[in-house]
Design a protein around this motif. Structure first.
Motif, PDB file in Angstrom:
ATOM      1  N   ALA A   1       2.960  -4.435   3.528  1.00 31.59           N
ATOM      2  CA  ALA A   1       4.074  -3.510   3.300  1.00 31.59           C
ATOM      3  C   ALA A   1       3.541  -2.146   2.900  1.00 31.59           C
ATOM      4  CB  ALA A   1       5.006  -4.044   2.220  1.00 31.59           C
ATOM      5  N   ILE A   2       4.287  -1.109   3.285  1.00 30.08           N
ATOM      6  CA  ILE A   2       3.975   0.271   2.938  1.00 30.08           C
ATOM      7  C   ILE A   2       5.125   0.803   2.089  1.00 30.08           C
ATOM      8  CG2 ILE A   2       3.515   2.579   3.805  1.00 30.08           C
ATOM      9  CD1 ILE A   2       1.339   0.578   4.582  1.00 30.08           C
ATOM     10  N   VAL A   3       4.797   1.326   0.912  1.00 27.59           N
ATOM     11  CA  VAL A   3       5.833   1.887   0.052  1.00 27.59           C
ATOM     12  C   VAL A   3       5.901   3.394   0.295  1.00 27.59           C
ATOM     13  CG1 VAL A   3       4.222   2.064  -1.901  1.00 27.59           C
ATOM     14  CG2 VAL A   3       6.682   2.122  -2.311  1.00 27.59           C
ATOM     15  N   GLU A   4       7.056   3.863   0.692  1.00 28.58           N
ATOM     16  CA  GLU A   4       7.228   5.275   1.016  1.00 28.58           C
ATOM     17  C   GLU A   4       7.169   6.160  -0.230  1.00 28.58           C
ATOM     18  OE1 GLU A   4       7.482   6.732   3.886  1.00 28.58           O
ATOM     19  OE2 GLU A   4       7.626   5.008   5.221  1.00 28.58           O
ATOM     20  N   ASP A   5       7.761   5.683  -1.311  1.00 20.26           N
ATOM     21  CA  ASP A   5       7.866   6.460  -2.546  1.00 20.26           C
ATOM     22  C   ASP A   5       7.364   5.601  -3.698  1.00 20.26           C
ATOM     23  OD1 ASP A   5       8.508   8.014  -4.695  1.00 20.26           O
ATOM     24  OD2 ASP A   5      10.672   8.093  -4.297  1.00 20.26           O
ATOM     25  N   VAL A   6       6.252   5.998  -4.320  1.00 18.56           N
ATOM     26  CA  VAL A   6       5.662   5.198  -5.394  1.00 18.56           C
ATOM     27  C   VAL A   6       6.607   5.103  -6.585  1.00 18.56           C
ATOM     28  CG1 VAL A   6       3.706   5.058  -6.998  1.00 18.56           C
ATOM     29  CG2 VAL A   6       3.331   5.687  -4.623  1.00 18.56           C
ATOM     30  N   ALA A   7       7.564   6.038  -6.715  1.00 19.75           N
ATOM     31  CA  ALA A   7       8.552   5.948  -7.782  1.00 19.75           C
ATOM     32  C   ALA A   7       9.445   4.721  -7.603  1.00 19.75           C
ATOM     33  CB  ALA A   7       9.401   7.225  -7.824  1.00 19.75           C
ATOM     34  N   ARG A   8       9.469   4.191  -6.382  1.00 23.48           N
ATOM     35  CA  ARG A   8      10.268   2.986  -6.094  1.00 23.48           C
ATOM     36  C   ARG A   8       9.375   1.766  -5.871  1.00 23.48           C
ATOM     37  NH1 ARG A   8      14.188   4.677  -1.303  1.00 23.48           N
ATOM     38  NH2 ARG A   8      15.194   2.710  -1.890  1.00 23.48           N
ATOM     39  N   LEU A   9       8.187   1.815  -6.443  1.00 23.25           N
ATOM     40  CA  LEU A   9       7.229   0.726  -6.250  1.00 23.25           C
ATOM     41  C   LEU A   9       7.745  -0.601  -6.808  1.00 23.25           C
ATOM     42  CD1 LEU A   9       4.412  -0.218  -5.348  1.00 23.25           C
ATOM     43  CD2 LEU A   9       3.509   0.589  -7.537  1.00 23.25           C
ATOM     44  N   GLY A  10       8.488  -0.560  -7.914  1.00 21.85           N
ATOM     45  CA  GLY A  10       8.999  -1.796  -8.494  1.00 21.85           C
ATOM     46  C   GLY A  10       9.847  -2.582  -7.517  1.00 21.85           C
ATOM     47  N   ARG A  11      10.748  -1.898  -6.828  1.00 20.14           N
ATOM     48  CA  ARG A  11      11.597  -2.564  -5.835  1.00 20.14           C
ATOM     49  C   ARG A  11      10.760  -3.128  -4.694  1.00 20.14           C
ATOM     50  NH1 ARG A  11      16.389   0.955  -3.312  1.00 20.14           N
ATOM     51  NH2 ARG A  11      16.848   1.060  -5.556  1.00 20.14           N
ATOM     52  N   ALA A  12       9.800  -2.330  -4.212  1.00 21.93           N
ATOM     53  CA  ALA A  12       8.948  -2.798  -3.111  1.00 21.93           C
ATOM     54  C   ALA A  12       8.108  -3.998  -3.548  1.00 21.93           C
ATOM     55  CB  ALA A  12       8.043  -1.659  -2.651  1.00 21.93           C
ATOM     56  N   LEU A  13       7.614  -3.957  -4.782  1.00 24.80           N
ATOM     57  CA  LEU A  13       6.786  -5.047  -5.278  1.00 24.80           C
ATOM     58  C   LEU A  13       7.585  -6.346  -5.349  1.00 24.80           C
ATOM     59  CD1 LEU A  13       4.103  -6.032  -6.392  1.00 24.80           C
ATOM     60  CD2 LEU A  13       4.758  -5.129  -8.633  1.00 24.80           C
TER      61      LEU A  13
ATOM     62  N   LEU B   1       0.813  -1.213   0.000  1.00 24.11           N
ATOM     63  CA  LEU B   1       0.000   0.000   0.000  1.00 24.11           C
ATOM     64  C   LEU B   1       0.846   1.263   0.000  1.00 24.11           C
ATOM     65  CD1 LEU B   1      -2.382  -1.151   2.891  1.00 24.11           C
ATOM     66  CD2 LEU B   1      -2.727  -1.506   0.436  1.00 24.11           C
ATOM     67  N   SER B   2       0.233   2.354  -0.432  1.00 26.58           N
ATOM     68  CA  SER B   2       0.898   3.652  -0.345  1.00 26.58           C
ATOM     69  C   SER B   2       0.891   4.123   1.109  1.00 26.58           C
ATOM     70  CB  SER B   2       0.209   4.668  -1.253  1.00 26.58           C
ATOM     71  OG  SER B   2      -1.193   4.644  -1.107  1.00 26.58           O
ATOM     72  N   ASN B   3       1.788   5.045   1.385  1.00 27.37           N
ATOM     73  CA  ASN B   3       1.984   5.503   2.765  1.00 27.37           C
ATOM     74  C   ASN B   3       0.949   6.557   3.134  1.00 27.37           C
ATOM     75  OD1 ASN B   3       3.035   5.989   5.277  1.00 27.37           O
ATOM     76  ND2 ASN B   3       4.782   7.181   4.566  1.00 27.37           N
ATOM     77  N   LEU B   4      -0.248   6.087   3.489  1.00 23.39           N
ATOM     78  CA  LEU B   4      -1.343   6.963   3.886  1.00 23.39           C
ATOM     79  C   LEU B   4      -1.759   6.630   5.323  1.00 23.39           C
ATOM     80  CD1 LEU B   4      -3.549   6.770   0.663  1.00 23.39           C
ATOM     81  CD2 LEU B   4      -1.933   8.573   1.306  1.00 23.39           C
ATOM     82  N   PRO B   5      -2.175   7.629   6.096  1.00 18.29           N
ATOM     83  CA  PRO B   5      -2.538   7.374   7.500  1.00 18.29           C
ATOM     84  C   PRO B   5      -3.589   6.278   7.682  1.00 18.29           C
ATOM     85  CG  PRO B   5      -2.331   9.722   7.131  1.00 18.29           C
ATOM     86  CD  PRO B   5      -2.208   9.067   5.782  1.00 18.29           C
ATOM     87  N   ALA B   6      -4.611   6.249   6.823  1.00 22.35           N
ATOM     88  CA  ALA B   6      -5.653   5.236   6.972  1.00 22.35           C
ATOM     89  C   ALA B   6      -5.103   3.828   6.747  1.00 22.35           C
ATOM     90  CB  ALA B   6      -6.804   5.509   6.003  1.00 22.35           C
ATOM     91  N   ASN B   7      -4.165   3.692   5.799  1.00 17.00           N
ATOM     92  CA  ASN B   7      -3.554   2.382   5.559  1.00 17.00           C
ATOM     93  C   ASN B   7      -2.746   1.919   6.772  1.00 17.00           C
ATOM     94  OD1 ASN B   7      -4.588   2.141   2.970  1.00 17.00           O
ATOM     95  ND2 ASN B   7      -2.787   3.027   1.985  1.00 17.00           N
TER      96      ASN B   7
END
Length: 351
Positions: A294-306, A277-283
Motif C-alpha cells: 500500500a502507498i499512503v498519499e498523506d502521512v497525516a492520514r497514516l493511522g487510517r492507512a495502517l 510506504l510513502s508516496n515516492l517514485p522509487a517506492n
C-alpha cells in the motif's frame, strides 16, 4: 581486473566491497573510517583513510597519489556528493574509466540546498564514465542535472532470498526499522500507532521500532506521552536479529520524505511482509497500491492507512498472495550476488 573503490565509511560501501571482491582480481579502498574486519576480502590490498569534507582540499592529492601507485583498471565512486568531488579532481587528466553510483540523497536532496551544491553534483555526474542509480526516478533526476555518458539502473540487493515464510505462523506484528532521523518520519508512525491501539479491533497487534538515531529519545518520550503499551523499541540490532524481526512481521511500514530503493524494503518483501510506504517514485517501482502493498498519499492520514493494511495482513490468504508476488520481484531484480555480477559486467564494458 584491479578495482579502486572510493566511498564513505558506511555499511553500504563496506557491504559492496565484500560483494564485488569475488568478481575482481584486486580491490583497494579509499574511505573515511575503519573497515570492519567482517568486510575484509581475501584480495583486499591498500586501504587509504581520508577526509571527504569539502574543506579537506588535500584529499584529492592523496587519492591521486594512490592511483599513481596502484594503476587500477577502473575506479568506482559511491555518492555524487563531496566524495565524488574529491575523486573527480584526483582523476582529472587521466584516461581512466570511472563509475559513479548514486545513493539517493546525493542527487534527490543535496542539489536543492543551494546553487553551489547543484553545480557540484551536476559536475560529478557529467564527468563520470558511467552512472548507476537504484531507481528509474533517480536516474531521471540525474539526467535532468547533467548529461550522462551511460546510465544503468541497478541496486545493491538483499543478501539472499530467505526461505518461504510460514504466513500462518507470523504473529500480529508491525515493523519499522528505518533510522531515527527527521527524514524517515518515525514520529508519524508512532502517532499513527496510537490510532491503532485506540481501536479494539487491533488489540492483538504490536509495533516493533528497530534501529536508532538522533531522535530515539524523543520517540520514546512521544510513545510514553501517548500512553502506548504495545510499542517495543529495540535499538540497533545485528543483521541476524533484524532478519528475525522481518520474519515475524506481517506489515512493514516506511514513510520517509525522500528515498531511493531501500534495502530494508527489499528485505521486508523477501520475508513476506506487507509494505506500507510513502508516496515516492522509487517506492512505486516496487509496490502497486492495493496489490502487493500500500502507498499512503498523506502521512497525516497514516493511522487510517495502517489500520486498513492490518486488516488485510491479518488474513493469511491475502498476505500469502502479496508475499508470493513480492518475493518473485526481489528474486528477479533485488538480490545481492546477481547484481554484483551485473556491476562487474559494467566494469568490463567500461574497461
Amino acid at each position: 581486473m584491479k578495482l579502486l573503490l572510493i566511498g564513505s565509511a558506511s555499511v553500504h560501501t563496506f557491504r559492496y566491497l565484500a560483494g564485488i571482491a569475488p568478481h575482481v582480481d584486486e580491490i583497494h579502498l579509499v574511505t573515511s573510517g575503519e573497515l570492519p574486519p567482517r568486510y575484509h576480502a581475501a584480495n583486499l590490498g591498500r586501504v587509504l583513510q581520508v577526509d571527504f569534507s569539502l574543506k579537506a582540499l588535500a584529499t584529492a592529492g592523496k587519492i591521486a597519489g594512490l592511483i599513481a601507485a596502484l594503476q587500477p583498471d577502473i575506479v568506482h565512486v559511491h555518492q555524487a556528493n563531496s566524495v565524488a568531488w574529491h575523486a573527480r579532481r584526483a582523476l582529472a587528466g587521466r584516461k581512466l574509466p570511472w563509475l559513479l553510483t548514486c545513493w539517493g540523497s546525493d542527487v534527490l536532496l543535496l542539489p536543492r540546498q543551494n546553487r553551489f551544491m547543484k553545480h557540484l553534483v551536476a559536475a560529478n555526474l557529467g564527468a563520470a564514465s558511467a552512472v548507476t542509480s537504484d531507481s528509474l526516478h533517480m536516474a531521471a533526476v540525474c539526467r535532468e542535472l547533467a548529461p550522462i555518458a551511460r546510465m544503468d539502473v541497478l541496486n545493491f540487493g538483499m543478501d539472499a532470498l530467505p526461505p518461504t515464510p510460514d504466513i500462518a505462523a507470523k504473529p500480529l506484528q508491525v515493523l519499522s526499522c528505518r533510522l531515527h532521523k527527521p527524514l524517515y518520519r518515525i514520529d508519524s508512525i508512532v502517532r499513527a500507532w496510537a490510532e491503532v491501539e485506540a481501536d479494539v479491533r487491533f488489540a492483538g497487534w504490536s509495533l516493533t521500532v528497530a534501529a536508532s538515531g538522533e531522535e530515539t529519545e524523543n520517540l520514546q518520550i512521544l510513545a510514553a506521552t501517548l500512553g502506548l503499551g504495545r510499542v517495543n523499541f529495540t535499538g540497533f540490532v545485528a543483521p541476524e536479529v533484524l532478519a528475525g524481526l522481518y520474519r515475524d512481521a506481517r506489515v512493514f511500514v516506511s514513510v520517509p520524505k525522500s528515498d531511493a530503493t531501500s534495502i530494508s524494503l527489499l528485505e521486508a518483501m523477501g520475508h513476506g511482509c506487507l509494505p506500507l510506504l510513502s508516496n515516492l517514485p522509487a517506492n512505486l517501482e516496487w509496490v502497486l497500491d492495493g496489490v502487493n502493498g500500500a502507498i499512503v498519499e498523506d502521512v497525516a492520514r497514516l493511522g487510517r492507512a495502517l489500520k486498513t493494511q492490518l486488516l488485510r495482513a491479518a488474513d493469511d490468504a491475502q498476505l500469502a498472495e502479496a508475499a508470493t508476488l513480492n518475493r518473485r520481484l526481489v528474486a528477479e531484480k533485488g538480490l545481492h550476488q546477481p547484481n554484483m555480477a551485473r556491476f562487474a559486467q559494467i566494469y568490463r564494458e567500461l574497461v
